[in-house]
Design a protein around this motif. Structure first.
Motif, PDB file in Angstrom:
ATOM      1  N   MET A   1       0.836  -1.197   0.000  1.00 17.38           N
ATOM      2  CA  MET A   1       0.000   0.000   0.000  1.00 17.38           C
ATOM      3  C   MET A   1       0.870   1.246   0.000  1.00 17.38           C
ATOM      4  SD  MET A   1      -3.050   1.211   0.006  1.00 17.38           S
ATOM      5  CE  MET A   1      -3.711   2.838   0.237  1.00 17.38           C
ATOM      6  N   ARG A   2       1.748   1.303   0.996  1.00 16.36           N
ATOM      7  CA  ARG A   2       2.581   2.478   1.128  1.00 16.36           C
ATOM      8  C   ARG A   2       3.516   2.625  -0.074  1.00 16.36           C
ATOM      9  NH1 ARG A   2       3.267   6.135   5.040  1.00 16.36           N
ATOM     10  NH2 ARG A   2       5.295   7.136   5.027  1.00 16.36           N
ATOM     11  N   PHE A   3       4.012   1.472  -0.550  1.00 14.17           N
ATOM     12  CA  PHE A   3       4.916   1.491  -1.687  1.00 14.17           C
ATOM     13  C   PHE A   3       4.214   2.068  -2.917  1.00 14.17           C
ATOM     14  CE2 PHE A   3       6.352  -0.638  -5.577  1.00 14.17           C
ATOM     15  CZ  PHE A   3       7.640  -0.167  -5.611  1.00 14.17           C
ATOM     16  N   TRP A   4       2.973   1.590  -3.149  1.00  9.77           N
ATOM     17  CA  TRP A   4       2.263   2.049  -4.345  1.00  9.77           C
ATOM     18  C   TRP A   4       1.912   3.519  -4.262  1.00  9.77           C
ATOM     19  CZ3 TRP A   4       2.862  -0.308  -8.531  1.00  9.77           C
ATOM     20  CH2 TRP A   4       3.089  -1.691  -8.534  1.00  9.77           C
ATOM     21  N   GLN A   5       1.601   3.976  -3.040  1.00  9.20           N
ATOM     22  CA  GLN A   5       1.332   5.409  -2.868  1.00  9.20           C
ATOM     23  C   GLN A   5       2.548   6.223  -3.281  1.00  9.20           C
ATOM     24  OE1 GLN A   5       0.233   5.724   1.215  1.00  9.20           O
ATOM     25  NE2 GLN A   5      -1.960   5.739   0.782  1.00  9.20           N
ATOM     26  N   LEU A   6       3.711   5.811  -2.727  1.00  3.37           N
ATOM     27  CA  LEU A   6       4.944   6.538  -3.024  1.00  3.37           C
ATOM     28  C   LEU A   6       5.273   6.474  -4.499  1.00  3.37           C
ATOM     29  CD1 LEU A   6       7.446   5.831  -0.120  1.00  3.37           C
ATOM     30  CD2 LEU A   6       6.606   8.040  -0.933  1.00  3.37           C
ATOM     31  N   ALA A   7       5.105   5.252  -5.095  1.00  3.38           N
ATOM     32  CA  ALA A   7       5.463   5.066  -6.496  1.00  3.38           C
ATOM     33  C   ALA A   7       4.596   5.929  -7.398  1.00  3.38           C
ATOM     34  CB  ALA A   7       5.339   3.591  -6.874  1.00  3.38           C
ATOM     35  N   SER A   8       3.287   5.981  -7.106  1.00  3.14           N
ATOM     36  CA  SER A   8       2.411   6.771  -7.968  1.00  3.14           C
ATOM     37  C   SER A   8       2.698   8.264  -7.795  1.00  3.14           C
ATOM     38  CB  SER A   8       0.941   6.455  -7.675  1.00  3.14           C
ATOM     39  OG  SER A   8       0.689   6.624  -6.307  1.00  3.14           O
ATOM     40  N   PHE A   9       3.005   8.670  -6.564  1.00  7.29           N
ATOM     41  CA  PHE A   9       3.344  10.071  -6.327  1.00  7.29           C
ATOM     42  C   PHE A   9       4.634  10.435  -7.059  1.00  7.29           C
ATOM     43  CE2 PHE A   9       5.044  13.478  -3.443  1.00  7.29           C
ATOM     44  CZ  PHE A   9       4.091  14.413  -3.785  1.00  7.29           C
ATOM     45  N   GLY A  10       5.628   9.538  -6.960  1.00 11.48           N
ATOM     46  CA  GLY A  10       6.894   9.765  -7.658  1.00 11.48           C
ATOM     47  C   GLY A  10       6.691   9.829  -9.163  1.00 11.48           C
ATOM     48  N   GLY A  11       5.881   8.911  -9.680  1.00 11.43           N
ATOM     49  CA  GLY A  11       5.598   8.909 -11.107  1.00 11.43           C
ATOM     50  C   GLY A  11       4.938  10.199 -11.545  1.00 11.43           C
TER      51      GLY A  11
ATOM     52  N   PRO B   1       6.033  17.519 -16.128  1.00 11.22           N
ATOM     53  CA  PRO B   1       6.229  18.378 -17.305  1.00 11.22           C
ATOM     54  C   PRO B   1       5.400  17.922 -18.496  1.00 11.22           C
ATOM     55  CG  PRO B   1       8.332  17.867 -16.308  1.00 11.22           C
ATOM     56  CD  PRO B   1       7.311  17.022 -15.610  1.00 11.22           C
ATOM     57  N   LEU B   2       5.245  16.583 -18.665  1.00  7.26           N
ATOM     58  CA  LEU B   2       4.424  16.090 -19.768  1.00  7.26           C
ATOM     59  C   LEU B   2       2.959  16.412 -19.539  1.00  7.26           C
ATOM     60  CD1 LEU B   2       5.946  12.605 -20.665  1.00  7.26           C
ATOM     61  CD2 LEU B   2       5.847  14.666 -22.064  1.00  7.26           C
ATOM     62  N   ILE B   3       2.534  16.253 -18.259  1.00  9.84           N
ATOM     63  CA  ILE B   3       1.143  16.564 -17.925  1.00  9.84           C
ATOM     64  C   ILE B   3       0.843  18.027 -18.226  1.00  9.84           C
ATOM     65  CG2 ILE B   3      -0.555  16.628 -16.048  1.00  9.84           C
ATOM     66  CD1 ILE B   3       1.082  14.337 -14.756  1.00  9.84           C
ATOM     67  N   LEU B   4       1.836  18.875 -17.963  1.00 13.50           N
ATOM     68  CA  LEU B   4       1.649  20.298 -18.252  1.00 13.50           C
ATOM     69  C   LEU B   4       1.835  20.593 -19.736  1.00 13.50           C
ATOM     70  CD1 LEU B   4       3.559  21.816 -15.199  1.00 13.50           C
ATOM     71  CD2 LEU B   4       1.104  21.873 -15.601  1.00 13.50           C
ATOM     72  N   GLY B   5       1.951  19.552 -20.546  1.00 15.21           N
ATOM     73  CA  GLY B   5       2.035  19.727 -21.986  1.00 15.21           C
ATOM     74  C   GLY B   5       3.325  20.374 -22.436  1.00 15.21           C
TER      75      GLY B   5
ATOM     76  N   TYR C   1       5.965  28.011 -19.732  1.00 13.27           N
ATOM     77  CA  TYR C   1       5.536  28.945 -18.699  1.00 13.27           C
ATOM     78  C   TYR C   1       5.042  28.200 -17.455  1.00 13.27           C
ATOM     79  CZ  TYR C   1       3.015  32.715 -16.409  1.00 13.27           C
ATOM     80  OH  TYR C   1       2.563  33.625 -15.503  1.00 13.27           O
ATOM     81  N   TYR C   2       4.192  27.174 -17.680  1.00 12.63           N
ATOM     82  CA  TYR C   2       3.679  26.435 -16.529  1.00 12.63           C
ATOM     83  C   TYR C   2       4.786  25.668 -15.830  1.00 12.63           C
ATOM     84  CZ  TYR C   2      -0.999  27.651 -18.005  1.00 12.63           C
ATOM     85  OH  TYR C   2      -2.115  28.360 -18.335  1.00 12.63           O
ATOM     86  N   ILE C   3       5.699  25.110 -16.627  1.00 14.56           N
ATOM     87  CA  ILE C   3       6.802  24.373 -16.015  1.00 14.56           C
ATOM     88  C   ILE C   3       7.686  25.329 -15.212  1.00 14.56           C
ATOM     89  CG2 ILE C   3       8.850  22.964 -16.476  1.00 14.56           C
ATOM     90  CD1 ILE C   3       7.410  21.861 -18.911  1.00 14.56           C
TER      91      ILE C   3
ATOM     92  N   ALA D   1      14.884  25.081 -22.648  1.00 17.62           N
ATOM     93  CA  ALA D   1      13.666  24.421 -22.174  1.00 17.62           C
ATOM     94  C   ALA D   1      13.669  24.375 -20.642  1.00 17.62           C
ATOM     95  CB  ALA D   1      13.582  23.011 -22.751  1.00 17.62           C
ATOM     96  N   LYS D   2      12.517  24.718 -20.057  1.00 14.28           N
ATOM     97  CA  LYS D   2      12.476  24.830 -18.600  1.00 14.28           C
ATOM     98  C   LYS D   2      12.384  23.473 -17.903  1.00 14.28           C
ATOM     99  CE  LYS D   2      12.442  29.341 -18.651  1.00 14.28           C
ATOM    100  NZ  LYS D   2      13.771  29.908 -18.854  1.00 14.28           N
ATOM    101  N   TRP D   3      11.991  22.423 -18.650  1.00 13.52           N
ATOM    102  CA  TRP D   3      11.882  21.120 -17.968  1.00 13.52           C
ATOM    103  C   TRP D   3      13.231  20.667 -17.448  1.00 13.52           C
ATOM    104  CZ3 TRP D   3      15.002  17.500 -20.045  1.00 13.52           C
ATOM    105  CH2 TRP D   3      15.311  17.579 -21.407  1.00 13.52           C
ATOM    106  N   PHE D   4      14.300  21.139 -18.093  1.00 11.88           N
ATOM    107  CA  PHE D   4      15.656  20.817 -17.634  1.00 11.88           C
ATOM    108  C   PHE D   4      15.829  21.244 -16.173  1.00 11.88           C
ATOM    109  CE2 PHE D   4      20.162  22.297 -17.363  1.00 11.88           C
ATOM    110  CZ  PHE D   4      20.768  21.052 -17.505  1.00 11.88           C
TER     111      PHE D   4
END
Lengths: 318, 293
Positions: free
Chosen positions: A1-11, A17-21, A25-27, A154-157
């Protein structure tokens, strides 16, 4: 449980940056929020654990920016080396000011004021020191994408650099909290005289906390300078330290995850307000931000972190 | 030889200027010392109130076409009221709280006031529109600006009045007693809540007056509060919380440091000297020169 929480948060953090397209500017805004959250987390050492109300974050942030930027511009030194050297310079200044401060027993409001004074002193010194800074911005040479030089368009850097720094800071803070250092510091915070009588070298451990905090804060300054592409004495900003300390207190002084969580939430609100109101009436977003701060401190004096913790407890018991 | 005479004249000028500036700083610092000494309240937003008072002086002098000095007639009662309002809004809840809570709340007030000023008056400096005292008086080679001289006279008169109030009146005696031992005062049957309220009111009246006087000769921006706040704390640190005379002398010392740094070195470097001096005092004289604690 705890592992999956951490893993999904880390992911989530990794893919943000991809989610923000990949919108620069947003990044950029997200990176700024993370950068200030790193400072809040670094403040955990001096404020949360050691209980010293340090308002000098701007001094170390500015030093990191100036040292990193100066070396990049005039000596073509890679930003990565600049970050380390900036951090060491900040540690040096922190030692010069911190050693006598702890030696002469500066406390509470007087320590806070002295650290705030340090920020303004450094700002004026670099304003007058025209060989290094002076009243004009110094621009860092443009590179399309040069990870070795630590400069990219690029700001994702910068997002990933900041994320890495945040993780390292979390790890260090966690280790300190669990280890002997944390115990020493907490005992100093809660009852300094008792700690001293038990044979703890209080001055030494307060200095260790101060130096750790100053190093990490200087690294954020270096990243900031490289990201915006210039440095200027205005980066020695008293406001950074004030913001850091208030967020940490609102989040719950000495609480581990309360302050960084509060930092992300409050700074996101602040940026949102700034984008929507800052253009029409400058300053209005900060008025609202100030009102939120005061309300939070007056009605939840223990902080948001401990409050959430008690809420979670209640839910679990049902 | 000429160089030496020039130096002496410039030194004398700046010394006169420094004593005058210090006299005005003393008012603002006295407000802080009263609040800190009597009510044990750490007001981080003190400088921001001074900034607000400067803006109000500017506002009244522009809208009512009066001199900034005259605006103090409105500013003093206005800031007494502002003090009462702030007490019930923010300070009442933290007056017995640990220092950290007080600092946190008053830092929130800093953010609030600074940005309210930014919303209303924008970031450009606002300077006094005119003043009947903007002339100066030549005394040999030394120029004495009349506005600063007038501000000095008002400031010293007010401090003497405050001294008489603290020494002679019943409330003043209670305030001095509370500075020594709040619990004992409350056991003597004095309502400490009312006492703190009045203390904050008087502190704010001093702030209102000092704002009007500073506005006679200096421009104001939303960030001016930082300088006056730190300066007030520095003066209190140097003087300790003992006496009005101590606060006045410490203020003059800082006024001299300010004038000499700006006049003889570089106006941009004055903060290096002022805050450097402040930190040195904290290291070497943590109890102040004439302090009781």
């Amino acid at each position: 449980m705890r592992f999956w929480q951490l893993a999904s948060f880390g992911g989530f953090l990794l893919l943000l940056p991809l989610i923000l397209g990949l919108n620069d500017y947003y990044i950029f805004l997200t990176t700024l929020i993370l950068l200030y959250t790193v400072i809040v987390m670094a403040w955990y050492f001096i404020g949360g654990l050691a209980g010293q109300l340090d308002l000098g974050a701007g001094a170390y942030h500015g030093l990191g920016a100036v040292v990193t930027g100066y070396l990049m511009i005039y000596y073509n030194v890679s930003g990565w080396i600049g970050l380390v050297l900036g951090g060491l310079a900040a540690m040096g200044v922190a030692f010069i000011v911190g050693f006598p401060s702890f030696r002469f027993g500066l406390k509470e409001v007087w320590y806070a004021l002295a650290s705030l004074g340090l920020v303004l002193i450094l700002q004026k010194i670099f304003l007058l020191w025209t060989d290094v800074a002076g009243p004009l911005e110094r621009y860092i040479p443009f590179r399309e994408f040069d990870p070795l030089y630590m400069r990219a368009r690029a700001k994702w850097f910068y997002y990933y650099i900041t994320l890495g720094l945040l993780l390292i800071t979390f790890y260090l803070a966690h280790r300190a909290k669990r280890g002997k250092l944390g115990l020493y510091l907490v005992s100093i915070r809660d009852e300094e005289e008792a700690a001293e009588m038990l044979g703890i070298d209080t001055r030494r451990y307060k200095l260790v906390a101060l130096l750790t905090y100053s190093f990490i804060t200087a690294v954020t300054g270096g990243i900031y300078a490289s990201m915006v592409g210039f440095y200027h004495p205005i980066l020695f900003d008293g406001w950074i330290g004030i913001q850091t300390a208030t967020i940490a207190i609102v989040g719950g002084l000495g609480h581990f995850w309360g302050p960084p969580l509060t930092s992300v939430i409050l700074l996101s609100i602040a940026e949102y307000l700034r984008i929507n109101l800052g253009g029409t009436i400058p300053g209005l977003h900060q008025v609202i931000f100030g009102a939120i701060l005061i309300t939070a401190i007056l009605f939840k004096p223990a902080g948001i972190g401990p409050y959430l913790e008690s809420l979670i407890e209640k839910v679990r018991k049902r | 030889m000429d160089l030496l005479i020039d130096f002496a004249i410039s030194l004398a000028r700046n010394v006169v200027l420094g004593i005058m500036m210090g006299s005005v700083y003393a008012l603002a610092a006295m407000g802080l010392a009263l609040l800190f000494g009597v009510a044990n309240l750490i007001n981080f937003a003190h400088g921001e109130y001074v900034m607000l008072a400067m803006y109000m002086a500017y506002f009244f002098s522009v809208t009512l076409v009066i001199d900034p000095v005259v605006s103090s007639i409105i500013n003093i009662p206005l800031f007494f009221l502002i003090g009462l309002v702030t007490y019930f809004l923010f300070f009442k809840r933290v007056i017995n709280a640990p220092p950290l809570s007080q600092i946190a709340v008053t830092v929130g007030v800093v953010v609030l006031l600074r940005n309210i000023a930014l919303v209303i008056w924008q970031a450009e400096p606002k300077a006094p529109p005119f003043t009947i005292f903007s002339a100066s008086y030549e005394m040999g080679p030394i120029t004495i600006p009349l506005d600063k001289l007038f501000a000095t006279i008002i400031s010293i008169t007010s401090l003497i009045l405050l001294y008489l109030f603290l020494e002679r009146s019943k409330f003043g005696t209670a305030m001095r007693a509370a500075a020594d031992d709040v619990d004992a005062v409350s056991m003597m049957g004095i309502d400490t809540g009312r006492l703190f309220l009045l203390t904050l009111g008087i502190s704010m009246m001093l702030v209102g007056l000092s704002g009007s006087l500073i506005m006679m000769y200096q421009a104001v921006t939303p960030t001016s509060g930082l300088l006056f706040g730190l300066l007030s704390w520095a003066i209190v640190a140097l003087a300790g919380l003992g006496s009005i005379r101590g606060i006045y002398l410490a203020a003059v010392i800082f006024g001299l440091a300010d004038a000499l740094a700006s006049g003889m070195w570089d106006p941009r470097g004055r903060e290096i000297i002022l805050y450097g001096l402040f930190i040195l005092i904290l290291w070497l004289k943590p109890r102040g020169l004439w302090g009781r604690r």
